[in-house]
Enzyme design. Sequence first.
Site, PDB file in Angstrom:
ATOM      1  N   CYS A   1       0.823  -1.216   0.000  1.00  0.00           N
ATOM      2  CA  CYS A   1       0.000   0.000   0.000  1.00  0.00           C
ATOM      3  C   CYS A   1       0.855   1.264   0.000  1.00  0.00           C
ATOM      4  CB  CYS A   1      -0.911  -0.024   1.226  1.00  0.00           C
ATOM      5  SG  CYS A   1      -1.816   1.506   1.502  1.00  0.00           S
TER       6      CYS A   1
ATOM      7  N   TRP B   1      -7.578  -6.537   5.585  1.00  0.00           N
ATOM      8  CA  TRP B   1      -6.218  -7.064   5.490  1.00  0.00           C
ATOM      9  C   TRP B   1      -6.037  -8.200   6.493  1.00  0.00           C
ATOM     10  CZ3 TRP B   1      -3.028  -4.875   1.824  1.00  0.00           C
ATOM     11  CH2 TRP B   1      -3.446  -3.646   1.283  1.00  0.00           C
TER      12      TRP B   1
ATOM     13  N   THR C   1      -8.544   0.254   6.651  1.00  0.00           N
ATOM     14  CA  THR C   1      -7.401   0.575   5.812  1.00  0.00           C
ATOM     15  C   THR C   1      -6.088   0.538   6.592  1.00  0.00           C
ATOM     16  OG1 THR C   1      -7.669   2.952   6.241  1.00  0.00           O
ATOM     17  CG2 THR C   1      -8.810   2.039   4.318  1.00  0.00           C
ATOM     18  N   VAL C   2      -5.011   0.384   5.848  1.00  0.00           N
ATOM     19  CA  VAL C   2      -3.660   0.565   6.374  1.00  0.00           C
ATOM     20  C   VAL C   2      -3.086   1.842   5.775  1.00  0.00           C
ATOM     21  CG1 VAL C   2      -3.185  -1.868   6.810  1.00  0.00           C
ATOM     22  CG2 VAL C   2      -2.734  -0.944   4.540  1.00  0.00           C
TER      23      VAL C   2
ATOM     24  N   TYR D   1      -5.440   6.592  -9.025  1.00  0.00           N
ATOM     25  CA  TYR D   1      -6.651   5.825  -8.706  1.00  0.00           C
ATOM     26  C   TYR D   1      -7.863   6.388  -9.446  1.00  0.00           C
ATOM     27  CZ  TYR D   1      -4.180   3.401  -4.954  1.00  0.00           C
ATOM     28  OH  TYR D   1      -3.298   2.615  -4.243  1.00  0.00           O
TER      29      TYR D   1
END
Length: 335
Positions: free
Chosen positions: A44, A77, A111-112, A175
């Site tokens: 990421c 994740w 999210t990370v 993105y």
Amino acid sequence: MAYVNPTGEFTRDQRYISTRITADGRDGYPVEPGRYRLVVSRACPWANRAIIVRRLLGLEDALSMGIAGPTHDERSWTFDLDPGGRDPVLGIERLQEAFFKRMPGYDKGITVPAIVDIPTGQVVTNDFAQMTIDLSLEWTEHHREGAPKLYPEELRDQIDKVNRFVFADVNNGVYRAGFAGTQEAYQKAYDRLFSRLDQLSEHLADHRYLVGDTITEADVRLFTTLARFDAAYHGHFKCNRSKLTEMPVLWAYARDLFQTPGFGDTTDFVHIKEHYYIVHKDINPTGIVPAGPDLSGWLTEHGREKLGGRPFGDGTPPPPPRPDEVVPAGHGAPA
């Protein structure tokens, strides 16, 4: 999971948990060495920022790091790289568990990077933009000797300005191109991306770094997108006017940073490719991960020293990565 917006322009959900870990603990989470765990995935770009900043500042002993695998499903994740598929410190299989422990039924993105409070097992924050700033400003007591100033007070307005347009047009711009659902939305994102990259190239032609004469938070944020450009964004996201290797100034700038301790030695190209090409099934339904690109050029001479500048300012390079945090052999650029 579907990532492409079939109606047109991709809009990133930016509803993050904004709780902060600060020196004075004003949000209920004071800086305490050993109390928190930074959860990342090397795949990421947003998490890679936190990995780089933590390493540059020398926070390894104060803030432990859990590394999730490169792929995830709709639930979040997973710690499939660890023995038994569980994070050895948090004891969880999925990052989702830490979010639900603090906010049952949490309905936003899991999210990370995320920072988890080890004693309670609850997530504290996943606000990636504020996170790295706070590592610079709130964790100063635990910085290594010789840690660089990545967010110096006299340059903050300039850094913030650069970060805003780099995020809008480049970091998130790739993105917006890749997840566009119409030709019009894609073309708009594509044009913004390459217009901004051209402007950055013009600036960096006679400036070694984005702001000032040392590495700052701005360089960290641009680097993680450039590192993924040829491996993922050029083909997978159709950002294909030029490869990074075909943009001479940006390619030299990226190589300069890559060869700086803390940058290239935290970059895992295998995880990067597996994440984008396996997770985004609506873009790449076969799940085939490309064999290329050739990575050997990352370690070639870049010539940026002639522009002057001091990578770490009055500070020093970080020591080599801890043995348990070294990027696996064969996952980086070949020597």
